[in-house]
Design a protein around this motif. Structure first.
Motif, PDB file in Angstrom:
ATOM      1  N   TYR A  85       2.994  11.769 -11.560  1.00 44.61           N
ATOM      2  CA  TYR A  85       4.197  11.961 -10.753  1.00 44.61           C
ATOM      3  C   TYR A  85       5.096  10.723 -10.678  1.00 44.61           C
ATOM      4  O   TYR A  85       6.304  10.819 -10.850  1.00 44.61           O
ATOM      5  N   ILE A  86       4.508   9.578 -10.405  1.00 45.88           N
ATOM      6  CA  ILE A  86       5.328   8.378 -10.253  1.00 45.88           C
ATOM      7  C   ILE A  86       5.816   7.875 -11.610  1.00 45.88           C
ATOM      8  O   ILE A  86       6.982   7.499 -11.768  1.00 45.88           O
ATOM      9  N   CYS A  87       4.931   7.944 -12.603  1.00 47.74           N
ATOM     10  CA  CYS A  87       5.266   7.416 -13.937  1.00 47.74           C
ATOM     11  C   CYS A  87       5.307   8.489 -15.013  1.00 47.74           C
ATOM     12  O   CYS A  87       5.627   8.177 -16.164  1.00 47.74           O
ATOM     13  N   GLY A  88       4.975   9.729 -14.683  1.00 47.72           N
ATOM     14  CA  GLY A  88       4.787  10.745 -15.710  1.00 47.72           C
ATOM     15  C   GLY A  88       5.787  11.882 -15.699  1.00 47.72           C
ATOM     16  O   GLY A  88       6.857  11.810 -15.084  1.00 47.72           O
ATOM     17  N   THR A  89       5.392  12.960 -16.321  1.00 46.35           N
ATOM     18  CA  THR A  89       6.295  14.078 -16.579  1.00 46.35           C
ATOM     19  C   THR A  89       6.604  14.924 -15.351  1.00 46.35           C
ATOM     20  O   THR A  89       7.558  15.699 -15.361  1.00 46.35           O
ATOM     21  N   ARG A  90       5.794  14.786 -14.315  1.00 49.74           N
ATOM     22  CA  ARG A  90       6.046  15.588 -13.109  1.00 49.74           C
ATOM     23  C   ARG A  90       6.900  14.848 -12.074  1.00 49.74           C
ATOM     24  O   ARG A  90       6.959  15.241 -10.912  1.00 49.74           O
ATOM     25  N   GLN A  91       7.561  13.817 -12.488  1.00 49.22           N
ATOM     26  CA  GLN A  91       8.375  13.020 -11.563  1.00 49.22           C
ATOM     27  C   GLN A  91       9.375  13.851 -10.756  1.00 49.22           C
ATOM     28  O   GLN A  91       9.602  13.556  -9.572  1.00 49.22           O
ATOM     29  N   PRO A  92       9.997  14.913 -11.321  1.00 51.47           N
ATOM     30  CA  PRO A  92      10.934  15.716 -10.519  1.00 51.47           C
ATOM     31  C   PRO A  92      10.315  16.370  -9.288  1.00 51.47           C
ATOM     32  O   PRO A  92      11.026  16.775  -8.373  1.00 51.47           O
ATOM     33  N   ILE A 103       6.755   8.238   8.505  1.00 50.10           N
ATOM     34  CA  ILE A 103       5.576   7.620   9.136  1.00 50.10           C
ATOM     35  C   ILE A 103       5.155   6.399   8.317  1.00 50.10           C
ATOM     36  O   ILE A 103       4.834   5.334   8.864  1.00 50.10           O
ATOM     37  N   SER A 104       5.171   6.537   6.996  1.00 48.41           N
ATOM     38  CA  SER A 104       4.750   5.423   6.148  1.00 48.41           C
ATOM     39  C   SER A 104       5.745   4.267   6.208  1.00 48.41           C
ATOM     40  O   SER A 104       5.348   3.098   6.132  1.00 48.41           O
ATOM     41  N   LEU A 105       7.038   4.571   6.350  1.00 50.77           N
ATOM     42  CA  LEU A 105       8.015   3.483   6.476  1.00 50.77           C
ATOM     43  C   LEU A 105       7.827   2.727   7.786  1.00 50.77           C
ATOM     44  O   LEU A 105       8.040   1.514   7.842  1.00 50.77           O
ATOM     45  N   VAL A 106       7.418   3.420   8.829  1.00 53.17           N
ATOM     46  CA  VAL A 106       7.094   2.730  10.081  1.00 53.17           C
ATOM     47  C   VAL A 106       5.943   1.753   9.833  1.00 53.17           C
ATOM     48  O   VAL A 106       5.994   0.588  10.251  1.00 53.17           O
ATOM     49  N   ARG A 107       4.930   2.224   9.120  1.00 53.73           N
ATOM     50  CA  ARG A 107       3.763   1.372   8.864  1.00 53.73           C
ATOM     51  C   ARG A 107       4.090   0.212   7.926  1.00 53.73           C
ATOM     52  O   ARG A 107       3.394  -0.807   7.944  1.00 53.73           O
ATOM     53  N   LEU A 108       5.155   0.379   7.149  1.00 51.06           N
ATOM     54  CA  LEU A 108       5.634  -0.717   6.307  1.00 51.06           C
ATOM     55  C   LEU A 108       6.673  -1.575   7.035  1.00 51.06           C
ATOM     56  O   LEU A 108       7.296  -2.451   6.437  1.00 51.06           O
ATOM     57  N   GLN A 109       6.862  -1.287   8.330  1.00 55.59           N
ATOM     58  CA  GLN A 109       7.738  -2.051   9.226  1.00 55.59           C
ATOM     59  C   GLN A 109       9.215  -1.987   8.826  1.00 55.59           C
ATOM     60  O   GLN A 109       9.985  -2.908   9.099  1.00 55.59           O
ATOM     61  N   MET A 129      -5.950   0.125 -11.315  1.00 55.38           N
ATOM     62  CA  MET A 129      -4.689   0.396 -10.616  1.00 55.38           C
ATOM     63  C   MET A 129      -4.546  -0.451  -9.363  1.00 55.38           C
ATOM     64  O   MET A 129      -3.463  -0.890  -9.015  1.00 55.38           O
ATOM     65  N   PHE A 130      -5.666  -0.721  -8.677  1.00 56.73           N
ATOM     66  CA  PHE A 130      -5.547  -1.326  -7.363  1.00 56.73           C
ATOM     67  C   PHE A 130      -5.312  -2.825  -7.411  1.00 56.73           C
ATOM     68  O   PHE A 130      -5.036  -3.440  -6.399  1.00 56.73           O
ATOM     69  N   ASP A 131      -5.396  -3.411  -8.616  1.00 59.38           N
ATOM     70  CA  ASP A 131      -4.890  -4.772  -8.766  1.00 59.38           C
ATOM     71  C   ASP A 131      -3.373  -4.773  -8.597  1.00 59.38           C
ATOM     72  O   ASP A 131      -2.771  -5.780  -8.256  1.00 59.38           O
ATOM     73  N   ALA A 132      -2.779  -3.616  -8.880  1.00 61.37           N
ATOM     74  CA  ALA A 132      -1.323  -3.468  -8.783  1.00 61.37           C
ATOM     75  C   ALA A 132      -0.931  -2.767  -7.484  1.00 61.37           C
ATOM     76  O   ALA A 132       0.180  -2.244  -7.369  1.00 61.37           O
ATOM     77  N   ARG A 133      -1.861  -2.754  -6.505  1.00 62.55           N
ATOM     78  CA  ARG A 133      -1.590  -2.049  -5.243  1.00 62.55           C
ATOM     79  C   ARG A 133      -0.292  -2.512  -4.602  1.00 62.55           C
ATOM     80  O   ARG A 133       0.521  -1.700  -4.149  1.00 62.55           O
ATOM     81  N   SER A 134      -0.080  -3.827  -4.552  1.00 60.35           N
ATOM     82  CA  SER A 134       1.131  -4.362  -3.946  1.00 60.35           C
ATOM     83  C   SER A 134       2.375  -3.857  -4.665  1.00 60.35           C
ATOM     84  O   SER A 134       3.371  -3.498  -4.029  1.00 60.35           O
ATOM     85  N   GLY A 135       2.287  -3.798  -5.993  1.00 61.09           N
ATOM     86  CA  GLY A 135       3.419  -3.301  -6.765  1.00 61.09           C
ATOM     87  C   GLY A 135       3.711  -1.837  -6.502  1.00 61.09           C
ATOM     88  O   GLY A 135       4.872  -1.418  -6.415  1.00 61.09           O
ATOM     89  N   LEU A 136       2.640  -1.040  -6.359  1.00 67.40           N
ATOM     90  CA  LEU A 136       2.826   0.374  -6.048  1.00 67.40           C
ATOM     91  C   LEU A 136       3.454   0.565  -4.669  1.00 67.40           C
ATOM     92  O   LEU A 136       4.335   1.407  -4.481  1.00 67.40           O
ATOM     93  N   LEU A 137       2.976  -0.208  -3.697  1.00 64.18           N
ATOM     94  CA  LEU A 137       3.560  -0.120  -2.356  1.00 64.18           C
ATOM     95  C   LEU A 137       5.034  -0.498  -2.386  1.00 64.18           C
ATOM     96  O   LEU A 137       5.875   0.181  -1.772  1.00 64.18           O
ATOM     97  N   THR A 138       5.365  -1.566  -3.103  1.00 64.65           N
ATOM     98  CA  THR A 138       6.758  -2.003  -3.195  1.00 64.65           C
ATOM     99  C   THR A 138       7.612  -0.929  -3.841  1.00 64.65           C
ATOM    100  O   THR A 138       8.715  -0.622  -3.368  1.00 64.65           O
ATOM    101  N   ARG A 139       7.092  -0.334  -4.900  1.00 65.53           N
ATOM    102  CA  ARG A 139       7.853   0.695  -5.615  1.00 65.53           C
ATOM    103  C   ARG A 139       8.101   1.916  -4.736  1.00 65.53           C
ATOM    104  O   ARG A 139       9.203   2.465  -4.734  1.00 65.53           O
ATOM    105  N   LEU A 162      -2.196   6.859   2.068  1.00 66.95           N
ATOM    106  CA  LEU A 162      -3.507   6.780   1.432  1.00 66.95           C
ATOM    107  C   LEU A 162      -3.736   5.409   0.814  1.00 66.95           C
ATOM    108  O   LEU A 162      -4.841   4.850   0.895  1.00 66.95           O
ATOM    109  N   LEU A 163      -2.710   4.849   0.209  1.00 67.90           N
ATOM    110  CA  LEU A 163      -2.843   3.540  -0.438  1.00 67.90           C
ATOM    111  C   LEU A 163      -3.098   2.442   0.596  1.00 67.90           C
ATOM    112  O   LEU A 163      -3.896   1.527   0.343  1.00 67.90           O
TER     113      LEU A 163
END
Length: 312
Positions: free
Chosen positions: A288-295, A45-51, A1-11, A308-309
């Protein structure tokens, strides 16, 4: 998963920004009609850290412009494109406290004091809102109309008052900085008295201690003194041992609750349990992000996920 860390952060960045309305407010999710300032404070808070500073500043403006006549803020609902005040909120102490923490995070990150300069009076007003809820034992009522002293709320209040102190120092108000500091110390002392060495737990509220078979609020409440660094290391270790014994697979979201409670990942990280943090990020992505508990994936959960990421 963490090869796709940048993609997860972007998403997740895109997910959070997609919740913002033209007014500056944030919905709980892109398809939700609820506007909850408390969850928004935590999420951003996380959006602040993402500038994403301008998006957060627009929300900070919205918050101070939507105080009610009692000096607090309610939840809102989006109906036919209009933001309607519901007339109620889950709490008053945590809403203002977590807002102070968000403003402090934004100010430290941007180095921009112009928003503080323009909002000195309203921040002083928010401090007095918390002060009206704080009692002689240092703890705050959840609301002036709901006189219960919650452990989770008070942990957030202690942090928020510390952050309020820092903000008042920045704009040179020594009196308010001192008041915030004194109130923070009183709150922390009150929290420490909620701990029972006999029961080996904190009271969740008043004198009610957790039943360790119940996830929320019983077990989750015990994580908050750890998350906010409000207990001594021996107590933190004991509590975390009890949490993981009661729900050994909480990192796989096997706790009887459909909501992810990503804050428990923060607790795990504070305790150096990176295995559970790693597992939780994987499981959250799958369920949650990709699965059945997304709601059940709401903005504050996305915010904790990003937090955390970023630490991976």
């Amino acid at each position: 998963m963490f090869d796709a860390r940048s993609g997860l952060l972007t998403r997740q960045r895109e997910y959070l920004l997609s919740c913002q309305l033209p007014s500056g407010a944030f919905r709980l999710g892109p398809d939700r009609d609820q506007i909850n300032p408390y969850f928004t404070n935590l999420a951003l808070i996380s959006l602040v850290r993402l500038q994403e500073w301008e998006a957060v500043r627009a929300y900070m403006d919205w918050y101070v412009e939507h105080l009610n006549t009692d000096g607090y803020i309610n939840d809102f609902r989006l109906i036919d494109g209009k933001e309607l005040d519901t007339g109620t909120a889950d709490s008053e102490d945590s809403y203002h406290a977590t807002f102070f923490s968000l403003v402090a995070e934004w100010t430290r990150s941007t180095g921009d004091c112009s928003w503080l300069a323009a909002n000195q009076d309203v921040l002083a007003y928010l401090l007095q809102g918390i002060a009206r809820l704080q009692q002689a034992d240092g703890l705050t009522w959840a609301k002036h109309s709901f006189r219960v002293k919650y452990l989770m709320d008070n942990c957030e209040v202690a942090k928020g008052l510390d952050d309020a102190h820092d903000l008042f120092v920045v704009f040179g108000n020594a009196r308010l900085a001192q008041e915030a500091s004194v109130r923070a110390a009183a709150c922390k002392a009150g929290i420490s008295r909620m701990y029972s060495r006999l029961r080996r737990s904190y009271a969740m509220y008043d004198r009610s201690h957790p039943r360790w078979r119940k996830w929320y609020p019983d077990v989750t409440s015990q994580a908050f003194p750890i998350v906010y660094s409000l207990c001594e290391p021996k107590v933190a270790s004991l509590l975390y041992e009890r949490i993981t014994k009661a729900f050994p697979r909480f990192d796989a979201f096997e706790n009887g609750d459909m909501y992810p409670w990503m804050v428990m990942g923060v607790c795990a990280r504070m305790m150096g349990d990176e295995r559970r943090v790693h597992n939780m990020l994987h499981a959250a992505t799958d369920l949650y992000i990709c699965g059945t508990r997304q709601p059940y994936w709401l903005i504050h959960e996305a915010g904790r996920f990003v937090e955390l990421l970023l630490g991976e």
